[in-house]
Design a protein around this motif. Sequence first.
Motif, PDB file in Angstrom:
ATOM      1  N   ALA A  15       0.834  -1.212   0.000  1.00  0.00           N
ATOM      2  CA  ALA A  15       0.000   0.000   0.000  1.00  0.00           C
ATOM      3  C   ALA A  15       0.865   1.258   0.000  1.00  0.00           C
ATOM      4  CB  ALA A  15      -0.932   0.004   1.209  1.00  0.00           C
ATOM      5  N   GLY A  16       1.996   1.215   0.686  1.00  0.00           N
ATOM      6  CA  GLY A  16       2.902   2.356   0.691  1.00  0.00           C
ATOM      7  C   GLY A  16       3.531   2.600  -0.665  1.00  0.00           C
ATOM      8  N   MET A  17       3.732   1.528  -1.418  1.00  0.00           N
ATOM      9  CA  MET A  17       4.317   1.648  -2.749  1.00  0.00           C
ATOM     10  C   MET A  17       3.271   2.112  -3.761  1.00  0.00           C
ATOM     11  SD  MET A  17       6.556  -1.833  -2.474  1.00  0.00           S
ATOM     12  CE  MET A  17       7.383  -1.819  -4.049  1.00  0.00           C
ATOM     13  N   ARG A  18       2.127   1.444  -3.772  1.00  0.00           N
ATOM     14  CA  ARG A  18       1.009   1.768  -4.670  1.00  0.00           C
ATOM     15  C   ARG A  18      -0.274   1.548  -3.863  1.00  0.00           C
ATOM     16  NH1 ARG A  18       4.840   3.307  -6.906  1.00  0.00           N
ATOM     17  NH2 ARG A  18       5.629   2.789  -8.979  1.00  0.00           N
ATOM     18  N   VAL A  82      -4.049   8.312   2.395  1.00  0.00           N
ATOM     19  CA  VAL A  82      -4.695   7.297   1.562  1.00  0.00           C
ATOM     20  C   VAL A  82      -3.924   5.983   1.654  1.00  0.00           C
ATOM     21  CG1 VAL A  82      -5.322   6.675  -0.804  1.00  0.00           C
ATOM     22  CG2 VAL A  82      -5.660   9.016   0.008  1.00  0.00           C
ATOM     23  N   ARG A  83      -2.602   6.064   1.625  1.00  0.00           N
ATOM     24  CA  ARG A  83      -1.762   4.873   1.711  1.00  0.00           C
ATOM     25  C   ARG A  83      -1.885   4.215   3.085  1.00  0.00           C
ATOM     26  NH1 ARG A  83       1.555   4.914  -2.814  1.00  0.00           N
ATOM     27  NH2 ARG A  83       1.388   6.871  -3.938  1.00  0.00           N
ATOM     28  N   LEU A  84      -1.948   5.024   4.118  1.00  0.00           N
ATOM     29  CA  LEU A  84      -2.095   4.482   5.473  1.00  0.00           C
ATOM     30  C   LEU A  84      -3.446   3.792   5.649  1.00  0.00           C
ATOM     31  CD1 LEU A  84      -0.531   7.405   7.561  1.00  0.00           C
ATOM     32  CD2 LEU A  84       0.578   5.287   6.778  1.00  0.00           C
ATOM     33  N   ILE A  85      -4.499   4.406   5.133  1.00  0.00           N
ATOM     34  CA  ILE A  85      -5.836   3.792   5.217  1.00  0.00           C
ATOM     35  C   ILE A  85      -5.879   2.502   4.404  1.00  0.00           C
ATOM     36  CG2 ILE A  85      -8.259   4.100   4.544  1.00  0.00           C
ATOM     37  CD1 ILE A  85      -7.835   7.125   5.274  1.00  0.00           C
ATOM     38  N   SER A  86      -5.285   2.523   3.232  1.00  0.00           N
ATOM     39  CA  SER A  86      -5.230   1.336   2.391  1.00  0.00           C
ATOM     40  C   SER A  86      -4.490   0.201   3.100  1.00  0.00           C
ATOM     41  CB  SER A  86      -4.544   1.664   1.061  1.00  0.00           C
ATOM     42  OG  SER A  86      -4.360   0.504   0.289  1.00  0.00           O
ATOM     43  N   GLY A  87      -3.355   0.527   3.714  1.00  0.00           N
ATOM     44  CA  GLY A  87      -2.600  -0.483   4.455  1.00  0.00           C
ATOM     45  C   GLY A  87      -3.369  -1.016   5.638  1.00  0.00           C
ATOM     46  N   ALA A  88      -4.031  -0.124   6.366  1.00  0.00           N
ATOM     47  CA  ALA A  88      -4.814  -0.544   7.533  1.00  0.00           C
ATOM     48  C   ALA A  88      -5.956  -1.466   7.130  1.00  0.00           C
ATOM     49  CB  ALA A  88      -5.359   0.682   8.270  1.00  0.00           C
ATOM     50  N   ALA A  89      -6.704  -1.076   6.120  1.00  0.00           N
ATOM     51  CA  ALA A  89      -7.849  -1.889   5.687  1.00  0.00           C
ATOM     52  C   ALA A  89      -7.390  -3.236   5.125  1.00  0.00           C
ATOM     53  CB  ALA A  89      -8.670  -1.135   4.642  1.00  0.00           C
ATOM     54  N   SER A  90      -6.348  -3.226   4.332  1.00  0.00           N
ATOM     55  CA  SER A  90      -5.864  -4.469   3.732  1.00  0.00           C
ATOM     56  C   SER A  90      -5.289  -5.400   4.799  1.00  0.00           C
ATOM     57  CB  SER A  90      -4.811  -4.172   2.665  1.00  0.00           C
ATOM     58  OG  SER A  90      -5.369  -3.393   1.627  1.00  0.00           O
ATOM     59  N   GLY A  91      -4.512  -4.841   5.726  1.00  0.00           N
ATOM     60  CA  GLY A  91      -3.965  -5.644   6.822  1.00  0.00           C
ATOM     61  C   GLY A  91      -5.055  -6.199   7.721  1.00  0.00           C
ATOM     62  N   ALA A 106      -4.680  -4.235  11.325  1.00  0.00           N
ATOM     63  CA  ALA A 106      -4.760  -2.828  10.905  1.00  0.00           C
ATOM     64  C   ALA A 106      -3.519  -2.054  11.322  1.00  0.00           C
ATOM     65  CB  ALA A 106      -6.011  -2.178  11.490  1.00  0.00           C
ATOM     66  N   ILE A 107      -3.066  -2.262  12.542  1.00  0.00           N
ATOM     67  CA  ILE A 107      -1.874  -1.555  13.029  1.00  0.00           C
ATOM     68  C   ILE A 107      -0.652  -1.935  12.199  1.00  0.00           C
ATOM     69  CG2 ILE A 107      -0.244  -1.390  14.964  1.00  0.00           C
ATOM     70  CD1 ILE A 107      -2.790  -1.603  16.800  1.00  0.00           C
ATOM     71  N   LEU A 108      -0.478  -3.229  11.956  1.00  0.00           N
ATOM     72  CA  LEU A 108       0.671  -3.661  11.166  1.00  0.00           C
ATOM     73  C   LEU A 108       0.558  -3.195   9.715  1.00  0.00           C
ATOM     74  CD1 LEU A 108       1.187  -7.109  12.815  1.00  0.00           C
ATOM     75  CD2 LEU A 108       2.809  -5.209  12.811  1.00  0.00           C
ATOM     76  N   GLY A 109      -0.660  -3.126   9.195  1.00  0.00           N
ATOM     77  CA  GLY A 109      -0.865  -2.591   7.853  1.00  0.00           C
ATOM     78  C   GLY A 109      -0.493  -1.126   7.759  1.00  0.00           C
ATOM     79  N   VAL A 110      -0.850  -0.351   8.776  1.00  0.00           N
ATOM     80  CA  VAL A 110      -0.492   1.077   8.811  1.00  0.00           C
ATOM     81  C   VAL A 110       1.020   1.244   8.919  1.00  0.00           C
ATOM     82  CG1 VAL A 110      -0.557   3.164  10.260  1.00  0.00           C
ATOM     83  CG2 VAL A 110      -2.657   1.977   9.723  1.00  0.00           C
ATOM     84  N   VAL A 111       1.632   0.478   9.803  1.00  0.00           N
ATOM     85  CA  VAL A 111       3.086   0.578   9.967  1.00  0.00           C
ATOM     86  C   VAL A 111       3.781   0.198   8.659  1.00  0.00           C
ATOM     87  CG1 VAL A 111       5.091  -0.373  11.178  1.00  0.00           C
ATOM     88  CG2 VAL A 111       3.031   0.232  12.463  1.00  0.00           C
ATOM     89  N   GLY A 112       3.327  -0.885   8.027  1.00  0.00           N
ATOM     90  CA  GLY A 112       3.899  -1.290   6.747  1.00  0.00           C
ATOM     91  C   GLY A 112       3.722  -0.219   5.683  1.00  0.00           C
TER      92      GLY A 112
END
Length: 164
Positions: A15-18, A82-91, A106-112
Motif C-alpha cells: 500500500a505504501g508503494m502503490r 490514503v496509503r495508510l488507510i489502504s494499508g490498515a484496511a488491507s492488513g 490494521a496496526i501492522l498494515g499502517v506501519v507497513g
Amino acid sequence: MNQTYLSAFQIGIVAGMRAMSAPAFVSHKLSHETHNPLSDSTFSFLTSSKTATTLALLAGGELIGDKVPNAPDRISAAQLPVRLISGAASGAALAEADGQPVAYGAILGVVGAAVGSFAFFHLRHWLTHEKDLPDPVVALAEDALTIGLGLLTINENKSFRTAL
C-alpha cells in the motif's frame, strides 16, 4: 499467527508503494475463495468479484498515473493518508480472514504502509537524483516489486492457500 501479522505488514508495504494495489490483491484473492472467511465482516465487500475488478482497474490507473511527471509525492499530505488507510484496511482484512484480531492487522498494515511510503520515496529519489537513473525505469522496477510482493503476500496467507 505470526504469518498473518507478517502478511498484514507486507500488504501495508504494498500500500505504501502503490495505494490501490494492496486492496486489489486482497480483494482478488478473496473473490476467488471457495469459502467466504469474511461473510459477517465489515470487509465482506472485498469478496465481491465486482469489487475486485473495480480495485484492479483503480490499481492499474495508479500504475499509469505514477509515471506522470507532476504526480504528487507519496508522502505528501494528500497522498500519505490514503496509503495508510489502504494499508490498515488491507492488513485488517487479511487478519480477519485468518481469524486473528483485526486491530493487530490494521496496526501492522499502517506501519507497513508508512515504512513502504517513506522507504520507497527516498529510494526512488536517491536512484533518480543521486544515481541519475531515469525515473520511468525506476518506476517500472517499483511496479514489479509491488506486484511481486503483493502476490507473495496473498499466496503466503494461510486462509488463501486452499485456493491456489
